[in-house]
Motif scaffolding. Structure first.
Motif, PDB file in Angstrom:
ATOM      1  N   MET A   1       0.860  -1.192   0.000  1.00  0.00           N
ATOM      2  CA  MET A   1       0.000   0.000   0.000  1.00  0.00           C
ATOM      3  C   MET A   1       0.899   1.248   0.000  1.00  0.00           C
ATOM      4  SD  MET A   1      -2.954   1.122   2.707  1.00  0.00           S
ATOM      5  CE  MET A   1      -2.007   1.238   4.198  1.00  0.00           C
ATOM      6  N   TYR A   2       0.638   2.136  -0.923  1.00  0.00           N
ATOM      7  CA  TYR A   2       1.472   3.320  -1.061  1.00  0.00           C
ATOM      8  C   TYR A   2       0.663   4.600  -0.814  1.00  0.00           C
ATOM      9  CZ  TYR A   2       4.539   0.091  -3.579  1.00  0.00           C
ATOM     10  OH  TYR A   2       5.336  -0.962  -3.929  1.00  0.00           O
ATOM     11  N   ALA A   3       1.415   5.664  -0.483  1.00  0.00           N
ATOM     12  CA  ALA A   3       0.822   7.010  -0.444  1.00  0.00           C
ATOM     13  C   ALA A   3       1.662   7.904  -1.335  1.00  0.00           C
ATOM     14  CB  ALA A   3       0.815   7.551   0.977  1.00  0.00           C
ATOM     15  N   ILE A   4       0.991   8.790  -2.028  1.00  0.00           N
ATOM     16  CA  ILE A   4       1.693   9.760  -2.872  1.00  0.00           C
ATOM     17  C   ILE A   4       1.608  11.129  -2.177  1.00  0.00           C
ATOM     18  CG2 ILE A   4       1.745  10.888  -5.151  1.00  0.00           C
ATOM     19  CD1 ILE A   4       2.259   7.864  -5.322  1.00  0.00           C
ATOM     20  N   GLY A   5       2.738  11.803  -2.069  1.00  0.00           N
ATOM     21  CA  GLY A   5       2.760  13.163  -1.514  1.00  0.00           C
ATOM     22  C   GLY A   5       3.137  14.140  -2.617  1.00  0.00           C
ATOM     23  N   VAL A   6       2.435  15.261  -2.683  1.00  0.00           N
ATOM     24  CA  VAL A   6       2.717  16.254  -3.734  1.00  0.00           C
ATOM     25  C   VAL A   6       2.837  17.638  -3.093  1.00  0.00           C
ATOM     26  CG1 VAL A   6       1.972  17.212  -5.949  1.00  0.00           C
ATOM     27  CG2 VAL A   6       1.236  14.916  -5.286  1.00  0.00           C
ATOM     28  N   MET A   7       3.933  18.330  -3.414  1.00  0.00           N
ATOM     29  CA  MET A   7       4.185  19.652  -2.817  1.00  0.00           C
ATOM     30  C   MET A   7       4.597  20.657  -3.871  1.00  0.00           C
ATOM     31  SD  MET A   7       4.510  21.373   0.037  1.00  0.00           S
ATOM     32  CE  MET A   7       5.047  23.045   0.331  1.00  0.00           C
ATOM     33  N   SER A   8       4.016  21.836  -3.794  1.00  0.00           N
ATOM     34  CA  SER A   8       4.464  22.957  -4.626  1.00  0.00           C
ATOM     35  C   SER A   8       4.721  24.112  -3.667  1.00  0.00           C
ATOM     36  CB  SER A   8       3.358  23.298  -5.634  1.00  0.00           C
ATOM     37  OG  SER A   8       3.765  24.353  -6.450  1.00  0.00           O
ATOM     38  N   GLY A   9       5.987  24.462  -3.482  1.00  0.00           N
ATOM     39  CA  GLY A   9       6.356  25.414  -2.430  1.00  0.00           C
ATOM     40  C   GLY A   9       6.333  26.863  -2.868  1.00  0.00           C
ATOM     41  N   THR A  10       6.709  27.736  -1.936  1.00  0.00           N
ATOM     42  CA  THR A  10       6.612  29.182  -2.205  1.00  0.00           C
ATOM     43  C   THR A  10       7.620  29.670  -3.241  1.00  0.00           C
ATOM     44  OG1 THR A  10       8.001  29.545  -0.271  1.00  0.00           O
ATOM     45  CG2 THR A  10       5.656  29.941   0.002  1.00  0.00           C
ATOM     46  N   SER A  11       8.665  28.893  -3.521  1.00  0.00           N
ATOM     47  CA  SER A  11       9.621  29.381  -4.524  1.00  0.00           C
ATOM     48  C   SER A  11       9.085  29.162  -5.943  1.00  0.00           C
ATOM     49  CB  SER A  11      10.988  28.741  -4.339  1.00  0.00           C
ATOM     50  OG  SER A  11      10.893  27.372  -4.554  1.00  0.00           O
ATOM     51  N   LEU A  12       7.969  28.447  -6.071  1.00  0.00           N
ATOM     52  CA  LEU A  12       7.283  28.261  -7.365  1.00  0.00           C
ATOM     53  C   LEU A  12       8.197  27.632  -8.425  1.00  0.00           C
ATOM     54  CD1 LEU A  12       5.590  31.778  -7.562  1.00  0.00           C
ATOM     55  CD2 LEU A  12       4.350  29.648  -7.324  1.00  0.00           C
ATOM     56  N   ASP A  13       9.144  26.789  -7.976  1.00  0.00           N
ATOM     57  CA  ASP A  13      10.076  26.216  -8.951  1.00  0.00           C
ATOM     58  C   ASP A  13       9.545  24.945  -9.596  1.00  0.00           C
ATOM     59  OD1 ASP A  13      10.323  25.017  -6.481  1.00  0.00           O
ATOM     60  OD2 ASP A  13      12.480  24.690  -6.611  1.00  0.00           O
TER      61      ASP A  13
END
Ligand SMILES: Nc1ncnc2c1ncn2[C@@H]1O[C@H](COP(=O)(O)OP(=O)(O)OP(=O)(O)O)[C@@H](O)[C@H]1O
Ligand SMILES: CC(=O)N[C@H]1[C@@H]2OC[C@@H](O2)[C@@H](O)[C@@H]1O[C@H](C)C(=O)O
Length: 395
Positions: A1-13
């Motif tokens: 069983m997996y989990a996917i994490g997705v992040m888009s930070g404040t540097s917008l890179d």
């Protein structure tokens, strides 16, 4: 069983995507990274997102459309990520997505309706429709509704995974914005966490402006390392009101705007690009030093771990070591935590807590009145909790 994490930070890179093994986490409380990827935003997309972060360029129509479009984009990128890594969607329990912060006002204003608020775009229904998976998202609003600042949320991760019984630690993130978590050796003591001020935002804005967009950031701090630091200017800049505000406190691009950076650049009129970058880098380090001296029990901190893109800036790392001559200043990697993926991993774990109905924030850090379960769930194809429990049962 997996989990996917997705992040888009404040540097917008770009978009960080990770896949972690929930089986390993449930059995041994260990984080096993199965796959990871950064999807760089192209210039047009970055500019469109960036426009929505500023009062003078954001429009209601564009915020609404970008909210939907970013959700669709995240969904498409996760589908591709799963395909590239041959991960079956059937084994993915959920995707946990932070979204893109476009506005963060932790204090509110004077009018009755001007209450503390924050907005992360990248609508989770669009992600679910594209991936046909359950999505957890919209974490920060939960903490804010409970009286917190909606940040820094990574304090919960730091307190749980980076505690050491024999040494006091500070974990410093240098992303677009900088934040610190003080993790005392004594678990009875409160964890303290707040935004220290700018991370790379000033350096990035300056180099982009002064090179007409040719350079996005000062690679390894190479240009700054060739410049001279204007200490007088830094002393003046340290009078900014953010550096004396009481805790809890958090900040964002609302304070460190392009016009703020333009103003600093103007004050350094006549200096070379190298000198400007050296001064802005040293200013950033000074905000960190000042933060520790003012708000943390400095004599109880033995080790300072740096993560985020700033940890790759050798000049900034050198200045940090000079600022704290009696402490160990090291990149977070040495603790075995993949610094670049830390935020996406943390949001995957926050999503896990949400699915179980367990609290996933730290009131001592965010200022919330109580522990709460952050996050909302969207699933276009059925009951996300039943699907989650079925997958857990197959362990
Ligand atoms: N090799 C490098 N040398 C110098 N700086 C770098 C390097 N790589 C990345 N950076 C800096 O790090 C920034 C990205 O950092 P990071 O991905 O940690 O930020 P973020 O997660 O978007 O921000 P936040 O943590 O504030 O949400 C880049 O914009 C750049 O300024
Ligand atoms: C509102 C918002 O998105 N804040 C970010 C930002 O980027 C760094 C700093 O400011 C931190 O407070 C937070 O992110 C990290 C992931 C956090 O909540 O811990």
């Amino acid at each position: 069983m997996y989990a996917i994490g997705v992040m888009s930070g404040t540097s917008l890179d770009g978009l960080d995507i990770v896949c972690i093994d929930l089986h390993a986490y449930e059995q041994q409380q260990s984080i096993q990274l199965i796959a990871s990827k950064t999807v760089d935003y192209d210039v047009t997309f970055k500019n469109q997102l960036s426009e929505q972060c500023h009062n003078n360029s954001a429009t209601l129509a564009n915020i609404t459309m970008m909210n939907a479009y970013l959700g669709k984009f995240i969904g498409e990128q996760v589908v591709q990520f799963l395909h590239e890594n041959q991960i079956s969607p059937l084994k993915v329990a959920f995707i946990s997505s932070h979204g893109q912060t476009i506005f963060h006002e932790p204090l509110g204003g004077e009018l009755e309706y001007e209450i503390p608020s924050t907005l992360q775009i990248g609508d989770i229904s669009y992600i679910s429709e594209v991936t046909r998976l359950p999505i957890v998202g919209d974490f920060r609003t939960g903490d804010m509704a409970a009286g917190g600042q909606g940040a820094p949320l990574l304090s919960y991760f730091d307190a749980n995974f980076l505690h050491a019984a024999d040494v006091g630690r500070a974990v410093q993130n240098i992303g677009g914005i900088g934040n610190v978590t003080y993790v005392p050796s004594d678990k009875q003591q409160a964890v303290i966490s707040f935004d220290t001020g700018p991370g790379n935002v000033l350096i990035d804005s300056a180099i982009q402006k002064l090179t007409d967009g040719q350079k996005k950031f000062d690679h390894n701090g190479e240009m700054a390392s060739e410049g001279n630091i204007n200490y007088e200017a830094i002393q003046e800049w340290m009078n900014h009101s953010y550096y004396s505000m009481p805790l809890p406190k958090t900040t964002g691009r609302e304070l460190y705007t392009v016009s703020y950076v333009n103003d600093l650049i103007e004050q350094l009129n006549g200096a070379s690009l190298e000198d400007m970058l050296a001064t802005l880098t040293a200013y950033t380090v000074e905000t960190i030093k000042h933060s520790y001296e003012k708000y943390l029990p400095l004599n109880q901190i033995d080790e300072i771990y740096i993560n985020g893109g700033g940890s790759l800036n050798a000049f900034m790392m050198m200045l940090l070591a000079q600022a704290f001559p009696t402490k160990k200043v090291l990149p977070l990697e040495v603790l075995g935590v993949p610094a670049v993926w830390k935020e996406a991993i943390a949001f995957a774990l926050f999503g896990y807590q949400t699915m179980l109905g367990l609290p996933n924030q730290l009131p001592s850090a965010t200022g919330a009145t109580r522990e709460i379960v952050m996050g909302k769930v969207a699933y276009c194809d059925g009951n996300p909790y039943v699907r989650f429990e079925q997958l857990r049962g197959e362990l």
